[in-house]
Design a protein around this motif. Structure first.
Motif, short mmCIF file in Angstrom:
data_model
loop_
_atom_site.label_atom_id
_atom_site.label_comp_id
_atom_site.label_asym_id
_atom_site.label_seq_id
_atom_site.Cartn_x
_atom_site.Cartn_y
_atom_site.Cartn_z
N VAL A 103 -9.58 142.05 -7.78
CA VAL A 103 -8.93 142.80 -9.62
C VAL A 103 -9.48 143.96 -9.68
O VAL A 103 -8.36 145.15 -10.02
CB VAL A 103 -9.95 142.36 -10.72
N ARG A 128 -6.29 148.25 -9.94
CA ARG A 128 -6.96 148.81 -10.25
C ARG A 128 -6.49 150.70 -9.30
O ARG A 128 -5.98 151.10 -10.30
CB ARG A 128 -8.27 149.15 -11.62
N VAL A 142 0.86 150.52 -13.09
CA VAL A 142 -0.06 150.07 -14.14
C VAL A 142 -0.25 148.60 -12.98
O VAL A 142 0.56 147.94 -12.88
CB VAL A 142 0.11 149.86 -15.35
N THR A 193 -2.65 144.63 -13.70
CA THR A 193 -3.73 143.57 -14.70
C THR A 193 -3.76 141.99 -14.13
O THR A 193 -2.10 141.83 -14.05
CB THR A 193 -3.49 143.62 -15.69
N GLY A 205 -5.11 139.41 -16.49
CA GLY A 205 -4.98 139.14 -17.45
C GLY A 205 -5.17 137.71 -17.53
O GLY A 205 -5.29 137.14 -18.83
N LEU A 248 -0.57 138.36 -11.90
CA LEU A 248 -0.68 140.12 -11.81
C LEU A 248 0.38 140.02 -12.62
O LEU A 248 1.25 140.08 -12.57
CB LEU A 248 -0.85 139.88 -10.23
N ASP A 249 -0.17 141.19 -13.40
CA ASP A 249 0.92 141.93 -14.09
C ASP A 249 1.17 143.07 -13.44
O ASP A 249 0.42 143.71 -13.68
CB ASP A 249 0.81 142.06 -15.87
#
Length: 408
Positions: free
Chosen positions: A247, A251, A260, A262, A264, A284-285
């Motif tokens: 995570v 970032r 980007v 994420t 989520g 993961l997006d």
């Protein structure tokens, strides 16, 4: 704008969760079925014929007087009616409501049609239930095979095939639409902006230039379940550690690549407060301005995750569940929208990092998008918002574009 406001009010409570104030309009659930009935009712009230295609997408047709045969070369507009978990009111439904409102405006202007018009509501755009976005439009264009689609399962283990059967549909009908190219002359999707581009330049309407390439990857970390109290730290094979590191890696890597990323969505087994997890499934997006950057970003996150997994003595399997290439909306279509809206002054042209059915359809037919200002920039959240006056402006702008394409 009376017709827009009344339609908007009529769906505000459908699928809204009392606890969050957000929406849970998932593919083929009760809220989705209610909105499908609403769509049919709005179309019927306007004298439009309605069909549900083989993939569950809704089409409402307004045909020129005396039209003979199947629709062809149509001006098509619309969006979707489903939501992400606890999503906002505008993402998707704004485009459908605005499409019907635009038809009302064009009719009030007394314009005579020269080509068919269709309002669409594409099925399962968000992918909230079965994990794959834009299921309806992907099936229609052939980007998603029926074989793969029917095997998709939701969190309760219900397959898409089972959900379709329960709702009275025949799963065997799924597949590419061979008439799509003939029927659709252009698809113009209006959508609330999912960002603050318009707010920052103080403009209510924009035309889209492109959609960033994006995708979803499943990271499956596998370790060993054990007692959270009785197991020594040195004896643990805890997959949560590598996941947590990933995570942070996502970032940092996104910042380095000006992109980007994420994590989520997460599922943990056995998901007990006093148990070391045996498995962590994390989605993961990731999105970037170009495909090379996206690939480098995902590889950086994946490499660090593998290193952490090896360090912690756990397994890791990474599967690309969906990858969408960059979409560059056609210059001529975009310029035509700008010309049709020229009376509004200089219309901003903005890219978006959010995926849309227009992006999927662009592989087969000319597509374009209009954005309506979101003053907060927040989306996929109950606080997603657009001012009523901007929504009205969006419907008017869509009517201007529609008139440009269909006027005699």
């Amino acid at each position: 704008m009376k017709s827009f406001d009344s339609m908007w009010a009529s769906i505000l409570d459908v699928g809204r969760a009392a606890a969050s104030g957000g929406y849970r309009r998932f593919a083929w659930n009760d809220a989705d079925m209610t909105l499908r009935e609403w769509f049919t009712g709005e179309a019927t009230a306007r004298g439009m014929s309605v069909e549900e295609d083989r993939n569950g997408n809704l089409w409402a047709w307004w045909l020129p007087d005396g039209w003979v045969g199947d629709p062809r070369d149509a001006f098509v507009t619309g969006s979707h009616l489903d939501s992400v978990p606890d999503g906002g009111a505008y993402d998707g439904p704004l485009g459908v409501v605005s499409a019907f409102a635009a038809i009302d405006i064009v009719r009030e202007r007394g314009i005579t049609l020269t080509r068919p018009v269709a309002v669409t509501a594409f099925s399962d755009e968000e992918g909230a239930r079965f994990g794959v976005a834009c299921v309806g439009s992907q099936l229609t264009t052939g980007a998603l095979t029926p074989e793969r689609a029917l095997k998709l399962r939701d969190a309760e283990g219900i397959s898409l095939a089972e959900a379709l059967t329960s709702s009275g549909r025949n799963p065997a009908h799924l597949g590419a639409d061979p008439t799509l190219v003939d029927r659709v002359g252009v698809y113009v999707e209006l959508h609330v902006e999912q960002g603050r581009g318009l707010d920052l330049v103080d403009q209510p309407i924009a035309v889209a230039s492109s959609i960033w390439p994006h995708g979803r990857w499943l990271f499956n970390f596998t370790g060993e379940a054990n007692h959270a109290g009785a197991t020594r730290l040195v004896d643990r094979r805890d997959p949560m550690l590598a996941f947590a590191s990933s995570v942070h890696t996502a970032r940092g890597a996104a910042a380095v690549h000006d992109a980007v990323a994420t994590f989520g969505k997460v599922r943990v087994l056995p998901n007990g407060a006093n148990a070391i997890p045996s498995e962590v499934m994390a989605w993961l997006d990731a999105r970037a301005a170009d495909e090379q950057t996206l690939s480098a970003l995902v590889e950086a996150i994946s490499a660090e995750a593998r290193t952490n997994a090896e360090r912690d003595g756990i397994g890791l399997d990474i599967v690309a569940e969906s990858i969408s290439p960059i979409v560059e909306f056609p210059d001529d279509t975009r310029r035509r929208l700008q010309t049709a809206l020229g009376h509004l002054g200089d219309i901003p042209v903005l890219p978006t990092a959010a995926g849309h059915d227009a992006g999927v359809l662009s592989a087969k037919v000319p597509t374009a998008m209009l954005f309506v200002r979101n003053p907060t920039g927040v989306s996929h959240s109950p606080v997603e918002f657009a001012e009523a006056i901007d929504c009205h402006r969006g419907a008017e702008a869509l009517a201007d574009v529609m008139a440009d394409y269909v006027a005699e």
